[in-house]
Design an enzyme around this catalytic site. Sequence first.
Site, PDB file in Angstrom:
ATOM      1  N   LEU A 102      -3.131  -7.038  -0.023  1.00  0.00           N
ATOM      2  CA  LEU A 102      -2.178  -6.936  -1.113  1.00  0.00           C
ATOM      3  C   LEU A 102      -2.002  -5.454  -1.410  1.00  0.00           C
ATOM      4  CD1 LEU A 102      -3.378  -9.725  -3.607  1.00  0.00           C
ATOM      5  CD2 LEU A 102      -1.396  -9.809  -2.083  1.00  0.00           C
ATOM      6  N   ASP A 103      -0.792  -5.056  -1.769  1.00  0.00           N
ATOM      7  CA  ASP A 103      -0.540  -3.662  -2.111  1.00  0.00           C
ATOM      8  C   ASP A 103      -1.460  -3.231  -3.251  1.00  0.00           C
ATOM      9  OD1 ASP A 103       1.473  -3.764  -0.245  1.00  0.00           O
ATOM     10  OD2 ASP A 103       3.051  -4.105  -1.725  1.00  0.00           O
ATOM     11  N   LYS A 104      -1.662  -1.931  -3.383  1.00  0.00           N
ATOM     12  CA  LYS A 104      -2.573  -1.396  -4.387  1.00  0.00           C
ATOM     13  C   LYS A 104      -2.209  -1.879  -5.790  1.00  0.00           C
ATOM     14  CE  LYS A 104      -4.639   2.938  -5.990  1.00  0.00           C
ATOM     15  NZ  LYS A 104      -4.696   4.415  -5.819  1.00  0.00           N
ATOM     16  N   THR A 106      -0.378  -4.595  -6.507  1.00  0.00           N
ATOM     17  CA  THR A 106      -0.149  -6.044  -6.535  1.00  0.00           C
ATOM     18  C   THR A 106      -1.437  -6.750  -6.929  1.00  0.00           C
ATOM     19  OG1 THR A 106       1.598  -5.937  -4.868  1.00  0.00           O
ATOM     20  CG2 THR A 106       0.530  -8.063  -5.187  1.00  0.00           C
ATOM     21  N   HIS A 184       4.708  -4.422   2.744  1.00  0.00           N
ATOM     22  CA  HIS A 184       5.448  -4.457   1.472  1.00  0.00           C
ATOM     23  C   HIS A 184       6.592  -5.481   1.507  1.00  0.00           C
ATOM     24  CE1 HIS A 184       3.181  -1.091   0.062  1.00  0.00           C
ATOM     25  NE2 HIS A 184       3.816  -0.177   0.749  1.00  0.00           N
TER      26      HIS A 184
END
Length: 239
Positions: A102-104, A106, A184
């Site tokens: 997961l993105d930082k 998110t 992303h």
Amino acid sequence: MTRADKLLARSGLYTRSEARGLIRAGRVTIGGCTVSKPEDKFPDGAAVLVDGSEVNCEEFRYFMLSKPAGILSATDDSRARTVLDLFPPELRRLGIAPVGRLDKDTTGLLLLTNDGDFAHRVISPKSGVVKRYLARTAVQTGPEDAEAFAEGLTLADGTRCLPARLEPLEGCRCLVYVREGKYHQVKRMLAAVGKPCLELRRESIGGLELDPALGEGEWRELRQFERSLVFNSSVYIGG
């Protein structure tokens, strides 16, 4: 069949040498029998107790984490905290790693395991595991966006996405369902239809929902039936 010292070391609580010391001291029972020799072998599923307390010595371990914002989905980083920093040392020693990422910024459901085959099945597009996200966008989404997602978007750099599902909600929120995990991807898909994403939270993987009892940064071990839920979903995307 597995050596007693190796079996006990799987817990992450002890090194192999520490396990051998406990065994020789008569403090370990496996399958109801007190073990005296580290080299004695036992079935992998046998109950292991140290000083009368059961220890989890399964070869593979599976965890659900409610990932907070600001934490990297990585095993190690010299400049920032990672999701492994949220786990105690004995579990980090098991070699667990995030299943995908997961993105930082998110939040939401992230799985971690030391079972490479399981992780590969979850993240492979061939498995068709659907992930559901709750997004807040700068502009309200609508039916036209849902149609664009269903057809399969082409991103600005030419990347072609598989058909996905978008359900507009009130308050500039929407649900997004995807079955792949490009870089992303959800944010880029929303940007491609002119609806920049402001917040993103993953709520489910397959039929496995994030446990609402977990606060951000908290985790728990998956129950056995939950592992199979990951590969079962009633959501239809099409394509």
